[in-house]
Design a protein around this motif. Structure first.
Motif, PDB file in Angstrom:
ATOM      1  N   ILE A 137       0.729  -1.088   0.200  1.00  0.00           N
ATOM      2  CA  ILE A 137       0.057  -0.017  -0.188  1.00  0.00           C
ATOM      3  C   ILE A 137       0.799   1.491  -0.147  1.00  0.00           C
ATOM      4  N   ASP A 138       1.721   1.332   0.774  1.00  0.00           N
ATOM      5  CA  ASP A 138       2.737   2.463   0.876  1.00  0.00           C
ATOM      6  C   ASP A 138       3.574   2.707  -0.389  1.00  0.00           C
ATOM      7  N   ALA A 139       3.870   1.654  -1.134  1.00  0.00           N
ATOM      8  CA  ALA A 139       4.617   1.957  -2.427  1.00  0.00           C
ATOM      9  C   ALA A 139       3.562   2.326  -3.405  1.00  0.00           C
ATOM     10  N   ARG A 140       2.376   1.759  -3.586  1.00  0.00           N
ATOM     11  CA  ARG A 140       1.331   2.384  -4.371  1.00  0.00           C
ATOM     12  C   ARG A 140       1.063   3.790  -4.150  1.00  0.00           C
ATOM     13  N   ILE A 141       0.955   4.127  -2.765  1.00  0.00           N
ATOM     14  CA  ILE A 141       0.633   5.411  -2.479  1.00  0.00           C
ATOM     15  C   ILE A 141       1.844   6.422  -3.065  1.00  0.00           C
ATOM     16  N   GLN A 142       2.989   6.038  -2.717  1.00  0.00           N
ATOM     17  CA  GLN A 142       4.219   6.837  -3.069  1.00  0.00           C
ATOM     18  C   GLN A 142       4.150   6.778  -4.709  1.00  0.00           C
ATOM     19  N   ARG A 143       3.940   5.900  -5.560  1.00  0.00           N
ATOM     20  CA  ARG A 143       3.728   5.955  -6.914  1.00  0.00           C
ATOM     21  C   ARG A 143       2.936   7.010  -7.299  1.00  0.00           C
TER      22      ARG A 143
END
Length: 372
Positions: free
Chosen positions: A19-25
């Motif tokens: 989730i964090d990686a997708r938000i950062q993207r």
């Protein structure tokens, strides 16, 4: 420490990296409205349900509203629906100048009683809107058959039943439209508001896509009346992250719900705790694990003292609500009214442990005995 009613923290901990990686993207590419994650999620959800089209929207309420607008719903048109649901189901009908027509529920499932629908049809009836309450789909084949005989559309309010199956088909791919919600507490939720519309009708899909962007068929060409109904890219990214373990979560919900049911079945009949029935040809993803009890307020108070949170879905049926009773016209819908007096929801999450379930049931036994 009190048990969480819905354990979103454990879910996030399990999915944090993704989730964090997708938000950062999303933060990196900066396309916060209609970014690439929107289309990616729509394709993933369409594949999951088997529906031809998925259109993400700003909320489950917006999904129902846009579906009605796509049908060219007119003031004075009627929609047959259940009074035992959240207000959004009837709200969207009234917002478009329509009339909600309420028919009673089945006492054992709390879903709309399909056998009562045909008698409520009038020349002004335009659609039927069943609700998959608590996570179990209504009798969709029977409802679709009635609709077909009278040339009506069916809009499945699947805000609570996304992920559920009905005769080996997925909720949201059972009728003219399927509409769901990604409110955080739903079986598949985001971290704000969000929703989706599903359909196999190309024209309805195109209309829905245009309506959600202010009726535009292309930029600044407004071919129909629309709304600002888009789902934010960030919320789509979050749902994409949650989809990674959604099959596991659905399996857990089914197992945890079944275990609750078995534990309740072993209780003395004198406690008068009534379980919901799940029909043999479908399952229930238990958006809320709901049962019925006597002396509900006292039972809730005792459970609260024991650190067990509860909720009521829903304490007053729509035909008795201050605003909506004008549409009920004083009608008596006894099964809805009785359910509203007795239903109570217990803690339910995919991460609920057996020991926690045991604690809930033991506290429930103590609370019902004291309150009897």
């Amino acid at each position: 420490m009190s048990l969480p009613f819905i354990d979103l923290k454990s879910q996030y901990a399990a999915l944090k990296t993704s989730i964090d990686a997708r938000i950062q993207r999303v933060l990196d590419h900066g396309q916060y409205i209609m970014g690439p994650e929107v289309k990616e999620l729509e394709q993933a959800l369409a594949t999951y349900t088997g529906a031809k089209h998925c259109i993400t929207v700003a909320s489950g309420t917006e999904a129902l509203l846009i579906a009605l607008m796509a049908l060219d719903f007119k003031p004075g048109d009627e929609v047959i629906t259940t009074p035992f649901t959240f207000a959004a189901t009837a709200e969207v009908i009234v917002l478009l100048g329509g009339v909600p027509v309420f028919v009673d529920i089945e006492p054992d499932t709390c879903n709309i009683d399909a056998s009562l629908i045909e008698a409520a049809i009038t020349p002004r009836t335009r659609a039927i809107m069943p609700v998959g309450l608590y996570g179990q789909v209504a009798d969709m084949d029977e409802i679709n058959a009635v609709a077909a005989r009278h040339g009506l559309a069916v809009i499945e309010d699947a805000a609570q039943s996304f992920g559920a199956s009905y005769k080996s088909r997925k909720s949201c791919n059972l009728s003219t439209f399927g509409c769901t919600s990604f409110f955080p507490s739903k079986p598949l939720g985001c971290y704000g508001d969000g929703g989706a519309i599903f359909t196999n009708d190309d024209a309805m899909a195109q209309a829905s896509r245009e309506i959600r962007v202010h009726g535009q068929s292309q930029r600044y060409t407004h071919t129909r009346l629309g709304v600002g109904g888009r789902m934010d890219t960030l919320q789509c990214a979050i749902v994409l992250g949650k989809l990674e373990r959604f099959d596991w979560e659905v399996a857990q919900r089914l197992a945890i719900g079944e275990r609750y049911q078995q534990l309740l079945a072993e209780l003395p009949a004198s406690l008068n705790i009534q379980r919901l029935v799940v029909r043999d040809d479908r399952d229930c993803v238990w958006a809320q694990f709901t049962l019925s009890v006597d002396h509900r307020e006292q039972v809730q108070q005792r459970l609260q003292e024991a650190g067990i949170p509860t909720a009521i879905h829903y304490p007053k049926p729509l035909h008795q609500q201050p605003f909506y009773q004008r549409y009920g016209q004083g009608q008596s819908l006894p099964h809805s009214e009785r359910a509203a007096r007795r239903v109570m929801s217990l803690p339910m999450s995919a991460d609920l442990a057996p020991a926690q379930q045991d604690s809930v049931i033991q506290a429930l036994i103590a609370a019902t005995r004291v309150s009897a």
